[in-house]
Design an enzyme around this catalytic site. Structure first.
Site, PDB file in Angstrom:
ATOM      1  CE  LYS A 117      -3.825  -2.256   2.583  1.00 42.18           C
ATOM      2  NZ  LYS A 117      -4.646  -2.160   3.831  1.00 42.18           N
ATOM      3  CE1 TYR A 121      -9.260  -3.385   1.541  1.00 38.73           C
ATOM      4  CE2 TYR A 121      -8.636  -1.174   0.851  1.00 38.73           C
ATOM      5  CZ  TYR A 121      -8.306  -2.411   1.393  1.00 38.73           C
ATOM      6  OH  TYR A 121      -7.006  -2.658   1.797  1.00 38.73           O
ATOM      7  CG  ASN A 156      -3.260  -2.712   7.251  1.00 33.51           C
ATOM      8  OD1 ASN A 156      -3.190  -2.248   6.111  1.00 33.51           O
ATOM      9  ND2 ASN A 156      -4.309  -3.394   7.673  1.00 33.51           N
ATOM     10  CG  HIS A 194      -4.961  -6.486   0.074  1.00 31.21           C
ATOM     11  ND1 HIS A 194      -6.129  -6.581   0.803  1.00 31.21           N
ATOM     12  CD2 HIS A 194      -5.061  -7.404  -0.910  1.00 31.21           C
ATOM     13  CE1 HIS A 194      -6.903  -7.524   0.251  1.00 31.21           C
ATOM     14  NE2 HIS A 194      -6.269  -8.038  -0.785  1.00 31.21           N
ATOM     15  CD  GLU A 227      -8.787  -9.511  -2.568  1.00 30.24           C
ATOM     16  OE1 GLU A 227      -7.628  -9.988  -2.487  1.00 30.24           O
ATOM     17  OE2 GLU A 227      -9.468  -9.203  -1.577  1.00 30.24           O
TER      18      GLU A 227
HETATM   19  N1  UDP Z   1      -9.481  -1.119   8.097  1.00 28.98           N
HETATM   20  C1  UDP Z   1      -9.495  -0.048   8.986  1.00 28.98           C
HETATM   21  N2  UDP Z   1     -10.231  -0.146  10.140  1.00 28.98           N
HETATM   22  C2  UDP Z   1     -10.934  -1.269  10.466  1.00 28.98           C
HETATM   23  C3  UDP Z   1     -10.912  -2.347   9.559  1.00 28.98           C
HETATM   24  C4  UDP Z   1     -10.182  -2.241   8.395  1.00 28.98           C
HETATM   25  O1  UDP Z   1      -8.858   0.973   8.726  1.00 28.98           O
HETATM   26  O2  UDP Z   1     -11.573  -1.302  11.535  1.00 28.98           O
HETATM   27  C5  UDP Z   1      -8.707  -1.013   6.841  1.00 28.98           C
HETATM   28  C6  UDP Z   1      -7.321  -1.660   6.945  1.00 28.98           C
HETATM   29  O3  UDP Z   1      -6.414  -0.902   6.158  1.00 28.98           O
HETATM   30  C7  UDP Z   1      -7.589  -3.033   6.338  1.00 28.98           C
HETATM   31  C8  UDP Z   1      -8.604  -2.702   5.235  1.00 28.98           C
HETATM   32  O4  UDP Z   1      -9.419  -1.679   5.807  1.00 28.98           O
HETATM   33  O5  UDP Z   1      -6.412  -3.635   5.841  1.00 28.98           O
HETATM   34  C9  UDP Z   1      -9.464  -3.889   4.806  1.00 28.98           C
HETATM   35  O6  UDP Z   1     -10.125  -4.429   5.917  1.00 28.98           O
HETATM   36  P1  UDP Z   1     -10.319  -5.996   6.092  1.00 28.98           P
HETATM   37  O7  UDP Z   1     -11.312  -6.176   7.209  1.00 28.98           O
HETATM   38  O8  UDP Z   1     -10.609  -6.632   4.781  1.00 28.98           O
HETATM   39  O9  UDP Z   1      -8.900  -6.469   6.684  1.00 28.98           O
HETATM   40  P2  UDP Z   1      -7.662  -7.214   5.966  1.00 28.98           P
HETATM   41  O10 UDP Z   1      -8.246  -8.296   5.082  1.00 28.98           O
HETATM   42  O11 UDP Z   1      -6.893  -6.176   5.197  1.00 28.98           O
HETATM   43  O12 UDP Z   1      -6.863  -7.787   7.095  1.00 28.98           O
HETATM   44 MG    MG Z   2      -9.737  -8.211   3.644  1.00 25.78          MG
END
Ligand code: UDP
Ligand code: MG
Length: 154
Positions: A9, A49, A123, A126, A137
């Site tokens: 990212k 997303y 974070n 992805h 994806e």
């Molecule tokens: N995210 C966030 N706050 C939250 C949950 C998700 O900012 O409470 C962001 C974070 O960057 C995350 C992305 O949204 O990587 C996608 O969320 P997902 O629940 O799919 O988590 P991931 O699969 O990335 O672990």
């Molecule tokens: Mg996810």
């Protein structure tokens, strides 16, 4: 044999973490079958997303994902497709938990992630969460001809 989508990212690129992340991911002993730099349109970000579109942080997440918080040089991501046995789980394990404060400190997100003052999890990476999402994806980010598969694996 599985494929999984990895995105470095904008914060990962800005923090100059590309080498560290690729080195860490190489522990998974997977093959890279696709790689490119992508400027993320709003449309692509929304599609990627889509499962979060009703969350209060969605707009801020789109800004972050498009690199709009990281200056004009980082309005991009590095997109990779990894292939191999149990690729999805192996990469998720090395990436770490979604919330960087809860992620194990030896994972990529635990080591390098942060939570912004607006509450978005920056974070760094992805990683696809399951086979259905991985397929969706990869189809969203890559054309079939951009994926290079060993003929023996076809
Ligand atoms: N995210 C966030 N706050 C939250 C949950 C998700 O900012 O409470 C962001 C974070 O960057 C995350 C992305 O949204 O990587 C996608 O969320 P997902 O629940 O799919 O988590 P991931 O699969 O990335 O672990
Ligand atoms: Mg996810």
């Amino acid at each position: 044999m599985e494929k999984t989508l990895v995105l470095i990212k904008p914060d990962g690129l800005q923090k100059s973490l590309t080498g560290n992340i690729l080195t860490k991911l190489s522990e998974a002993k997977l093959e890279i079958v696709g790689a490119k730099v992508v400027r993320v349109s709003r449309d692509l970000a929304e599609k990627h997303y889509q499962h979060l579109k009703d969350k209060p942080f969605f707009e801020e997440l789109l800004k972050y994902f498009q690199g709009k918080l990281h200056g004009p040089h980082f309005e991009r991501v590095l997109a990779l497709v990894y292939q191999g046995e149990d690729a999805i789980n192996r990469v998720r394990k090395i990436a770490g938990a979604t919330n960087p404060e809860e992620a194990d400190p030896t994972t990529i997100r635990g080591a390098y992630g942060r939570i912004t003052t607006k509450g978005v999890f920056e974070n760094v990476i992805h990683a696809s969460s399951d086979p259905k999402n991985a397929q969706r994806e990869i189809d969203l980010w890559f054309k079939p001809e951009e994926i290079v598969i060993c003929p023996e694996d076809k």
